[in-house]
Write a protein that holds these residues in place. Structure first.
Motif, short mmCIF file in Angstrom:
data_model
loop_
_atom_site.label_atom_id
_atom_site.label_comp_id
_atom_site.label_asym_id
_atom_site.label_seq_id
_atom_site.Cartn_x
_atom_site.Cartn_y
_atom_site.Cartn_z
N CYS A 1 5.91 -6.18 -5.45
CA CYS A 1 4.88 -5.62 -4.57
C CYS A 1 5.43 -5.56 -3.15
N PRO A 2 5.74 -4.37 -2.64
CA PRO A 2 6.40 -4.26 -1.33
C PRO A 2 5.42 -4.23 -0.16
N ASN A 3 4.41 -5.08 -0.23
CA ASN A 3 3.41 -5.16 0.83
C ASN A 3 2.96 -6.60 0.93
N THR A 4 3.19 -7.23 2.08
CA THR A 4 2.87 -8.66 2.22
C THR A 4 1.48 -8.91 2.81
N GLY A 5 0.77 -7.84 3.16
CA GLY A 5 -0.55 -7.98 3.76
C GLY A 5 -1.62 -8.31 2.74
N PRO A 6 -2.86 -8.52 3.19
CA PRO A 6 -3.96 -8.84 2.27
C PRO A 6 -4.41 -7.66 1.42
N MET A 7 -4.02 -6.44 1.79
CA MET A 7 -4.38 -5.23 1.03
C MET A 7 -5.90 -5.15 0.82
N ILE A 8 -6.63 -5.30 1.90
CA ILE A 8 -8.09 -5.30 1.84
C ILE A 8 -8.60 -3.98 1.28
N GLY A 9 -9.49 -4.06 0.30
CA GLY A 9 -10.10 -2.88 -0.29
C GLY A 9 -9.27 -2.20 -1.36
#
Length: 401
Positions: A49-57
């Motif tokens: 998963c190339p995204n370390t943020g919370p991925m809100i929504g």
């Protein structure tokens, strides 16, 4: 006959493409990992998963449709990378690969898609050290042609109306590799490696030839001081550009946060942040063109950044303001990887200090630019492979309230 004029960049132009597999997203965990169903059965495969943020929504829909790419190099621990999610049934696909934002923005810059916002490109360097004690690396350092700064905004720009970009034509992403001159050196076009570990090797086109999407410019260059001569010589100017990937939308958030905005002082302490400006009065011409503070309609959906407090993003905005105060130009480009937004705003609910910094940067003269791309999975003629296409949508009005 040599072409002397090119058409404007049109919405729908493909600026990036990648072969993908259709999957179902089971869960995302440990920041870098996700489990996906590649078949109808219960078995899941762990992917990067190339995204370390919370991925809100983006993670609320059970077994949401998703798209994964396959690594072009052998030996990776996780052979697949999560590229996009469709969080709402029949809704917009959302690109979650943060590192691709730089590649797509670079492609837009090279092809003239952001020339109206940034200026005519002469040379480009990646990841140049800058900022206090050279502790930061700017995503792009551009050398621009000409001495004139951006002209005063049009009436439509002042009103916050989204504008079509009158940049140069963008050739198809399958165009042949080319050469260009950079700081006296001819640089050939190739595709750079990806942060997901795929190696970025040239992909094969349907006819067996190579796809070369991104020109290879110098990376990790030496910072240029205000007294340095520019690669373009007399009449050139420098533009420092930071890129941010945007996936959050206003509809995914609840009630406004009550956190009090703070900022660090020169001694490392914390003091209350300066209030955001109430109007666009006093902004530079370049800032006012993109950073309108007109009130949004209640039905208007905005793209938001960031989706969590980001000290690194704070430092980047402060560094860009420092660049402008030294007499150079700077911009931050927010790439919105979804096609269901009518505007962009810094997310005060998630990070009030960052929202204040963006407003302050706009007043100082940093250009605030938001540009959207639409993601569209296309089934290829063979009926078996799926190609995910990133299509240019256009620039979005920016709201600072």
């Amino acid at each position: 006959m040599q072409q002397t004029a090119r058409e404007s960049l049109l919405p729908g132009t493909v600026v990036y493409r990648r072969d993908v597999l259709a999957v179902r997203l089971s869960r995302r965990y440990k920041r870098f990992l996700a489990d996906c169903n590649f078949s109808e059965g219960p078995e899941v495969t762990t992917v990067h998963c190339p995204n370390t943020g919370p991925m809100i929504g983006l993670l609320d829909r059970p077994d949401a449709p998703a798209l994964c790419s396959v690594a072009s190099t052998a030996g990776r621990k996780y052979a697949n990378t999560l590229e996009a999610i469709q969080p709402e049934q029949g809704g917009s696909w959302v690109g979650i690969h943060s590192a691709l934002a730089n590649k797509i923005v670079e492609e837009l810059i090279q092809r003239g898609g952001l020339e109206s916002e940034l200026g005519p490109l002469q040379t480009l360097q990646r990841e140049v050290k800058y900022g206090k004690d050279n502790a930061s690396r700017v995503d792009f350092l551009l050398t621009l042609k000409g001495q004139a700064a951006q002209s005063a905004p049009s009436a439509a720009a002042k009103a916050g109306v989204g504008r079509k970009r009158p940049g140069e034509a963008m050739p198809d992403s399958r165009a042949k590799s080319s050469t260009r001159t950079e700081a006296g050196k001819v640089v050939s076009s190739d595709r750079r490696g990806c942060a997901d570990g795929s190696g970025g090797s040239n992909e094969a086109t349907r006819d067996g030839s190579n796809v070369n999407l991104f020109s290879s410019f110098r990376k990790g260059g030496t910072p240029i001081s205000s007294s340095s001569s520019l690669p373009g010589g007399t009449g050139s100017r420098m533009m420092y550009v930071e890129v941010k990937n945007v996936t959050l939308i206003s509809g995914a958030l609840g009630a406004p946060a009550q956190a009090k905005p703070k900022r660090r002082n020169a001694k490392g302490g914390v003091r209350e942040s300066a209030p955001a400006p109430e109007s666009a009065a006093g902004l530079t011409a370049g800032a006012a063109a993109q950073a309108t503070t007109s009130t949004c309609e209640q039905t208007e959906q905005l793209a938001f950044f960031p989706d969590a407090v980001s000290v690194r993003a704070h430092r980047h905005m402060e560094d860009l303001m420092g660049v402008v105060r030294k007499g150079h130009e700077a911009a931050v480009v927010f790439l919105v990887q979804r096609n269901d937004c009518q505007g962009f705003a810094p997310c005060r609910q998630c990070d009030p200090h960052y929202a204040d910094l963006v407003a302050e940067a706009a007043q100082v003269g940093v250009k605030i630019i938001a540009v959207a791309v639409a993601l569209e999975p296309v089934t290829l003629p063979d009926g078996e492979k799926i190609e995910l296409q990133w299509k240019y949508v256009g620039c979005l009005p920016v709201h600072l309230k």
